[in-house]
Design an enzyme around this catalytic site. Structure first.
Site, PDB file in Angstrom:
ATOM      1  N   ASP A   1       1.903  -1.170  12.088  1.00 30.07           N
ATOM      2  CA  ASP A   1       0.566  -1.607  11.533  1.00 30.07           C
ATOM      3  C   ASP A   1       0.518  -3.040  11.808  1.00 30.07           C
ATOM      4  O   ASP A   1      -0.753  -3.439  11.684  1.00 30.07           O
ATOM      5  CB  ASP A   1       0.554  -1.348   9.898  1.00 30.07           C
ATOM      6  CG  ASP A   1       0.507   0.190   9.804  1.00 30.07           C
ATOM      7  OD1 ASP A   1       0.289   0.680  10.762  1.00 30.07           O
ATOM      8  OD2 ASP A   1       1.305   0.482   8.589  1.00 30.07           O
TER       9      ASP A   1
ATOM     10  N   ARG B   1       3.031   5.811  -3.323  1.00 27.78           N
ATOM     11  CA  ARG B   1       4.235   6.807  -3.906  1.00 27.78           C
ATOM     12  C   ARG B   1       4.256   6.549  -5.035  1.00 27.78           C
ATOM     13  O   ARG B   1       4.699   7.683  -5.948  1.00 27.78           O
ATOM     14  CB  ARG B   1       5.479   6.365  -2.975  1.00 27.78           C
ATOM     15  CG  ARG B   1       5.125   6.898  -1.431  1.00 27.78           C
ATOM     16  CD  ARG B   1       5.992   5.935  -0.669  1.00 27.78           C
ATOM     17  NE  ARG B   1       6.212   6.595   0.704  1.00 27.78           N
ATOM     18  CZ  ARG B   1       5.226   6.238   1.957  1.00 27.78           C
ATOM     19  NH1 ARG B   1       4.156   5.701   1.655  1.00 27.78           N
ATOM     20  NH2 ARG B   1       5.363   7.037   3.100  1.00 27.78           N
TER      21      ARG B   1
ATOM     22  N   SER C   1       7.607   8.972  11.878  1.00 23.57           N
ATOM     23  CA  SER C   1       6.297   8.794  11.101  1.00 23.57           C
ATOM     24  C   SER C   1       6.952   9.280   9.616  1.00 23.57           C
ATOM     25  O   SER C   1       7.171  10.193   9.208  1.00 23.57           O
ATOM     26  CB  SER C   1       5.245   9.896  11.406  1.00 23.57           C
ATOM     27  OG  SER C   1       4.482  10.236  10.299  1.00 23.57           O
TER      28      SER C   1
ATOM     29  N   ARG D   1      -7.335  -2.998   9.660  1.00 23.05           N
ATOM     30  CA  ARG D   1      -6.491  -4.137  10.439  1.00 23.05           C
ATOM     31  C   ARG D   1      -7.124  -4.738  11.389  1.00 23.05           C
ATOM     32  O   ARG D   1      -6.553  -5.896  11.822  1.00 23.05           O
ATOM     33  CB  ARG D   1      -5.227  -3.178  10.698  1.00 23.05           C
ATOM     34  CG  ARG D   1      -4.525  -2.441   9.616  1.00 23.05           C
ATOM     35  CD  ARG D   1      -2.979  -2.502   9.611  1.00 23.05           C
ATOM     36  NE  ARG D   1      -2.434  -1.742   8.572  1.00 23.05           N
ATOM     37  CZ  ARG D   1      -2.428  -2.408   7.331  1.00 23.05           C
ATOM     38  NH1 ARG D   1      -2.626  -3.570   7.121  1.00 23.05           N
ATOM     39  NH2 ARG D   1      -1.851  -1.782   6.272  1.00 23.05           N
TER      40      ARG D   1
ATOM     41  N   GLY E   1      -4.579   7.899   5.547  1.00 20.14           N
ATOM     42  CA  GLY E   1      -3.789   9.170   6.111  1.00 20.14           C
ATOM     43  C   GLY E   1      -2.524   9.334   5.416  1.00 20.14           C
ATOM     44  O   GLY E   1      -2.042  10.422   5.274  1.00 20.14           O
TER      45      GLY E   1
ATOM     46  N   LYS F   1      -4.414   5.912  14.698  1.00 24.53           N
ATOM     47  CA  LYS F   1      -4.582   5.283  13.510  1.00 24.53           C
ATOM     48  C   LYS F   1      -5.935   5.340  13.009  1.00 24.53           C
ATOM     49  O   LYS F   1      -6.716   6.139  13.537  1.00 24.53           O
ATOM     50  CB  LYS F   1      -4.067   3.774  13.386  1.00 24.53           C
ATOM     51  CG  LYS F   1      -2.445   3.808  13.855  1.00 24.53           C
ATOM     52  CD  LYS F   1      -1.506   4.433  12.766  1.00 24.53           C
ATOM     53  CE  LYS F   1       0.125   4.466  13.109  1.00 24.53           C
ATOM     54  NZ  LYS F   1       0.714   5.153  12.197  1.00 24.53           N
TER      55      LYS F   1
ATOM     56  N   LYS G   1       0.650  -1.273  -0.180  1.00 29.67           N
ATOM     57  CA  LYS G   1      -0.125  -0.026  -0.151  1.00 29.67           C
ATOM     58  C   LYS G   1       0.744   1.305  -0.003  1.00 29.67           C
ATOM     59  O   LYS G   1       0.617   2.121  -0.743  1.00 29.67           O
ATOM     60  CB  LYS G   1      -1.023   0.008   1.180  1.00 29.67           C
ATOM     61  CG  LYS G   1      -1.852   1.217   1.548  1.00 29.67           C
ATOM     62  CD  LYS G   1      -3.184   0.985   2.135  1.00 29.67           C
ATOM     63  CE  LYS G   1      -2.786   0.791   3.760  1.00 29.67           C
ATOM     64  NZ  LYS G   1      -2.529   2.266   4.419  1.00 29.67           N
ATOM     65  N   SER G   2       2.047   1.339   1.042  1.00 26.27           N
ATOM     66  CA  SER G   2       2.668   2.449   0.990  1.00 26.27           C
ATOM     67  C   SER G   2       3.473   2.683  -0.359  1.00 26.27           C
ATOM     68  O   SER G   2       3.646   3.798  -0.872  1.00 26.27           O
ATOM     69  CB  SER G   2       3.654   2.354   2.048  1.00 26.27           C
ATOM     70  OG  SER G   2       3.278   2.051   3.314  1.00 26.27           O
TER      71      SER G   2
ATOM     72  N   ARG H   1      -8.114  12.136  12.699  1.00 27.40           N
ATOM     73  CA  ARG H   1      -6.534  12.022  12.592  1.00 27.40           C
ATOM     74  C   ARG H   1      -5.843  13.304  13.130  1.00 27.40           C
ATOM     75  O   ARG H   1      -6.139  14.390  12.222  1.00 27.40           O
ATOM     76  CB  ARG H   1      -6.118  11.235  11.515  1.00 27.40           C
ATOM     77  CG  ARG H   1      -6.765   9.716  11.969  1.00 27.40           C
ATOM     78  CD  ARG H   1      -6.337   8.788  10.824  1.00 27.40           C
ATOM     79  NE  ARG H   1      -5.141   8.285  10.871  1.00 27.40           N
ATOM     80  CZ  ARG H   1      -4.642   7.316   9.870  1.00 27.40           C
ATOM     81  NH1 ARG H   1      -5.213   6.885   9.015  1.00 27.40           N
ATOM     82  NH2 ARG H   1      -3.195   6.853  10.297  1.00 27.40           N
TER      83      ARG H   1
HETATM   84  O1  SPQ Z   1      -2.548   5.458   5.310  1.00 30.85           O
HETATM   85  P1  SPQ Z   1      -2.946   5.327   6.601  1.00 30.85           P
HETATM   86  O2  SPQ Z   1      -4.227   5.233   6.719  1.00 30.85           O
HETATM   87  O3  SPQ Z   1      -2.230   5.959   7.803  1.00 30.85           O
HETATM   88  O4  SPQ Z   1      -2.384   3.680   7.051  1.00 30.85           O
HETATM   89  C1  SPQ Z   1      -1.844   3.138   8.068  1.00 30.85           C
HETATM   90  C2  SPQ Z   1      -2.316   1.482   8.136  1.00 30.85           C
HETATM   91  O5  SPQ Z   1      -2.501   0.661   8.934  1.00 30.85           O
HETATM   92  O6  SPQ Z   1      -2.649   0.929   6.747  1.00 30.85           O
HETATM   93  C3  SPQ Z   1      -1.851   3.648   9.348  1.00 30.85           C
HETATM   94  F1  SPQ Z   1      -3.075   3.583   9.990  1.00 30.85           F
HETATM   95  O7  SPQ Z   1      -0.335   2.857   7.599  1.00 30.85           O
HETATM   96  C4  SPQ Z   1       0.438   4.047   7.728  1.00 30.85           C
HETATM   97  C5  SPQ Z   1       1.604   3.552   8.608  1.00 30.85           C
HETATM   98  O8  SPQ Z   1       1.045   3.531  10.169  1.00 30.85           O
HETATM   99  C6  SPQ Z   1       1.118   3.956   6.322  1.00 30.85           C
HETATM  100  C7  SPQ Z   1       2.501   4.815   6.102  1.00 30.85           C
HETATM  101  C8  SPQ Z   1       2.994   5.242   4.985  1.00 30.85           C
HETATM  102  O9  SPQ Z   1       2.582   4.580   3.908  1.00 30.85           O
HETATM  103  O10 SPQ Z   1       3.695   6.306   4.867  1.00 30.85           O
HETATM  104  C9  SPQ Z   1       3.203   5.085   7.353  1.00 30.85           C
HETATM  105  C10 SPQ Z   1       2.800   4.554   8.787  1.00 30.85           C
HETATM  106  O11 SPQ Z   1       2.096   5.821   9.420  1.00 30.85           O
HETATM  107  P2  SPQ Z   1       2.902   6.952  10.171  1.00 30.85           P
HETATM  108  O12 SPQ Z   1       1.931   7.800  10.759  1.00 30.85           O
HETATM  109  O13 SPQ Z   1       3.712   6.352  11.165  1.00 30.85           O
HETATM  110  O14 SPQ Z   1       3.778   7.713   8.966  1.00 30.85           O
END
Ligand code: SPQ
Length: 426
Positions: free
Chosen positions: A311, A24, A164, A384, A91, A338, A19-20, A119
């Site tokens: 996560d 990107r 983060s 999740r 997010g 989250k 997903k991440s 959030r």
């Molecule tokens: O995108 P989102 O909603 O924040 O998704 C989550 C998840 O569980 O899928 C968190 F709720 O993943 C984030 C992760 O926790 C995805 C992410 C990223 O792609 O950069 C980074 C993490 O969040 P953070 O706040 O630590 O940067």
């Protein structure tokens, strides 16, 4: 959705794209000159929100069954959207796109679903404002909806209080447009997909210890991106293979980037029988993961490993509930902000299944080894949570009902089908 106990899981599963990395690929492809081709893109609701936002910013994106094509127009090729951008439940979309919008010569309004509107956005509003951005939380609560009026930006040297990747990435993306070098330091290194992929697209970015550094860029160049399987999605089958007796599962083509692989380290430390096969260390590293049923024991999970498995903590809670002894999770206060408050929601649902779990300010304590029984699970619209309890249900006596089961579409639309296939091999 009713799930009951099972005697074993067997077979192979190929996990959908990360997903991440999928987010990107769309964002950086939109900012690059030329056509970026993305294979194994995650067709989850979150990543589709990212596509939708960039289409509204004037980027043509073709989404076909085997690939997506992003016809990027360069760093200055976005145009003012005619409507509010809707980031859905994501997010990542909300925070990363804010870094880009902060530098555009137009105003954008950005919002998402009920969860996104709760959030915290101060973590990006603050550093982006230091760079010269004009970002307003419309309801004055430091959450979305946000109104972002693009401004000329200048580089900063920012020390983030939270580890983060979303904060780091928002600042790095704004840094592409700044008038000098931008530096972001974090207390512990968070996932580094932005740094790796921005470099691949031609950005002048590098890291020094816990600091990521970017210099402004004339333009990025379109690339071919092959997205590895998402280790956060693989985590459910890693846990299932370990805790369901008589199981053996091969999970194929999973991303094992060291900033994401904490689940593997923790599972092995808990006594899990896990073997990595076919490791490929080019770019984003990948491997196949062979998992066999194991007797697990409790451990303490804290400190630098936390961002590498943040996560996965809900599914690690399930493993801890069946493990012998006590598992203590610390330094994970981020779980509260989250998609749901994942400390409260895990405590509520795991307790309902008969586990002994106590929430703390920054994690939880689980006394393992209690027999779990079926229950009604409230997902609070958190993907999740739904997937974690679908796995817990496989070892619980009686029936488990998952309310809001379809929320898995956010990150893993074929989750239940993949789980059914592993059941039918048995
Ligand atoms: O995108 P989102 O909603 O924040 O998704 C989550 C998840 O569980 O899928 C968190 F709720 O993943 C984030 C992760 O926790 C995805 C992410 C990223 O792609 O950069 C980074 C993490 O969040 P953070 O706040 O630590 O940067």
């Amino acid at each position: 959705m009713n799930i009951t106990k099972i005697n074993g899981l067997h077979g192979e599963v190929t996990i959908p794209g990360d997903k991440s990395i999928s987010h990107r690929a769309v964002m950086f492809g939109a900012l690059a000159k030329g056509t970026t081709e993305v294979r194994n893109f995650l067709q989850g609701a979150d990543c589709l929100s990212t596509i939708d936002c960039f289409r509204k910013l004037g980027i043509e994106i073709e989404n076909t069954p085997d690939k997506i094509l992003i016809h990027g127009k360069g760093l200055n090729g976005l145009s003012a959207p005619a409507v509010t951008l809707d980031t859905g439940n994501s997010g990542t979309t909300t925070r990363l796109i804010s870094g880009i919008l902060a530098a555009q010569p137009f105003e954008t309004t950005l919002t998402g679903d009920a969860s996104i509107q709760k959030r915290p956005m101060k973590r990006i509003i603050e550093p982006l404002s230091m760079m010269g951005a004009d970002i307003i939380s419309i309801n004055g609560n430091d959450c979305a909806p946000l109104r972002i009026t693009g401004k000329p930006l200048h580089g900063i040297d920012y020390h983030s209080k939270v580890a983060s990747a979303q904060v780091k990435s928002a600042i790095l993306l704004a840094g592409l447009y700044a008038d000098g070098e931008t530096r972001v330091s974090e207390p512990v290194i968070s996932r580094n997909h932005s740094e790796i992929m921005l470099c691949y697209f031609g950005a002048d970015v590098h890291t020094e210890g816990k600091t990521a550094i970017i210099k402004p860029q004339p333009d990025l160049t379109a690339q071919f991106v092959n997205v590895p399987g998402d280790i956060s999605s693989a985590a459910y089958f890693i846990a299932a293979g370990l805790i369901v007796p008589n199981s053996e599962i091969l999970i194929k083509n999973v991303g094992i980037n060291p900033t994401r692989d904490g689940i593997l380290k923790v599972a092995i430390e808990m006594g899990g029988d896990i073997t990595l096969l076919n490791e490929n260390l080019d770019g984003e590293p990948t491997a196949d993961i062979l998992v066999k049923s194991s007797s697990l024991h409790g451990i303490t999970i804290e400190g630098d490993i936390i961002p590498t498995l943040i996560d996965e903590l809900p599914i690690i809670n399930i493993m801890a509930a069946v493990a012998d002894g006590t598992t203590i999770i610390k330094d994970a206060a981020e779980l509260k902000v989250k998609e749901s408050n994942r400390i409260d929601v895990m405590v509520e649902n795991l307790s309902a299944m008969g586990a002994q779990i106590t929430g703390t300010d920054d994690g939880m304590i689980i006394e393992g080894g209690k027999e779990l029984h079926g229950s009604v699970i409230e997902t609070y619209a958190d993907h999740r949570i739904a997937m974690s309890f679908a796995i817990a249900a496989l070892i619980a006596d009686g029936e488990t009902i998952i309310n809001g089961r379809d929320v898995v579409n956010i990150s893993y639309p074929t989750f239940y089908e993949d789980l059914e296939k592993l059941k039918s091999y048995s």
